[in-house]
Design an enzyme around this catalytic site. Sequence first.
Site, mmCIF file in Angstrom:
data_model
loop_
_atom_site.group_PDB
_atom_site.id
_atom_site.type_symbol
_atom_site.label_atom_id
_atom_site.label_comp_id
_atom_site.label_asym_id
_atom_site.label_seq_id
_atom_site.Cartn_x
_atom_site.Cartn_y
_atom_site.Cartn_z
ATOM 1 N N HIS A 1 1.821 -4.093 9.058
ATOM 2 C CA HIS A 1 3.199 -3.900 8.616
ATOM 3 C C HIS A 1 4.029 -3.267 9.730
ATOM 4 C CE1 HIS A 1 2.367 -4.853 4.392
ATOM 5 N NE2 HIS A 1 1.268 -4.123 4.506
ATOM 6 N N HIS B 1 0.826 -1.207 0.000
ATOM 7 C CA HIS B 1 0.000 0.000 0.000
ATOM 8 C C HIS B 1 0.860 1.256 0.000
ATOM 9 C CE1 HIS B 1 -2.926 -3.032 1.096
ATOM 10 N NE2 HIS B 1 -3.905 -2.150 0.981
#
Length: 285
Positions: free
Chosen positions: A241, A199
Amino acid sequence: MPANQTRSRVRERNNVLNRPEFMSLNQPLKSSSGEARGTARRPTQRQQSQTQQGANAQHESPENNKERKELPEEDCMQLNPSFKGIAMNSLLAIDICMSKRLGVCAHTTSSWGSVRSMVKLLALTGHAIPWIFGTILCLTRSNTLAGQEVLVNLLLALLLDVMTIAGMQKLVKRKGPWEMPPSFLDYLAMDVYSFPAAHASRAVMVSKFLLAHLVLAVPLRILLVLWAVLVGMSRVLLGRHHLTDVGCGFAFGFLHYSLVEMVWLSSNTCQTLISIGTFNWSPLY
């Protein structure tokens, strides 16, 4: 016969050499050099312990030896680690600790669990599936050659980003700080592992691409940059993440944009690709 046995016993008893004080005369003498060699070759305590350890190692079963060989490297303690190894392990520990603390939206029961849906919606704006289908939809609606050229190159950049990040994730196979299962859309975009953050890479690449090829006002340009940063941080807040994953994702986004600019497709090439994709072969003649 009994009389002979009695006589032999009497002879042995009267023999002087059978007395205790003369018993040593009946044993063979050992040379002094042999005794010196024996004392010189007598193993020390350390050598005896090493010999005993070697014997114990030989008597160990092959299953124990196999288990010892199959131990992972991270479970083995290094007695003399290098300075580089100490620095890398320390940075990784800090990265994991900070990423876990920043995962305030990882679950609904987290400290910021009430805004989890909003953060997920923000992260969805950087997903590959909406951007790819949105670019294809705009490409079908575009009527200008310049617009089609920009959209085709944007689609090429998105596909390059998806394939590169998916390959890196498959190669590294790093889990997220909270090890949450990927969603259905993540499986479609091949965004299963943590490193690097897809992303973040996509948001930076798209924002850089739009800033370079669209004429936008200053407030919109600032909002576009802020959007890219927030998309990357949203993945950390959701516990998907690490911080280093997002940082490397930003770097990959800049790299993908640079590669697309280097291999920029001209308008004629874009029209040829559009004709092949729409099965309209008239521009080729």
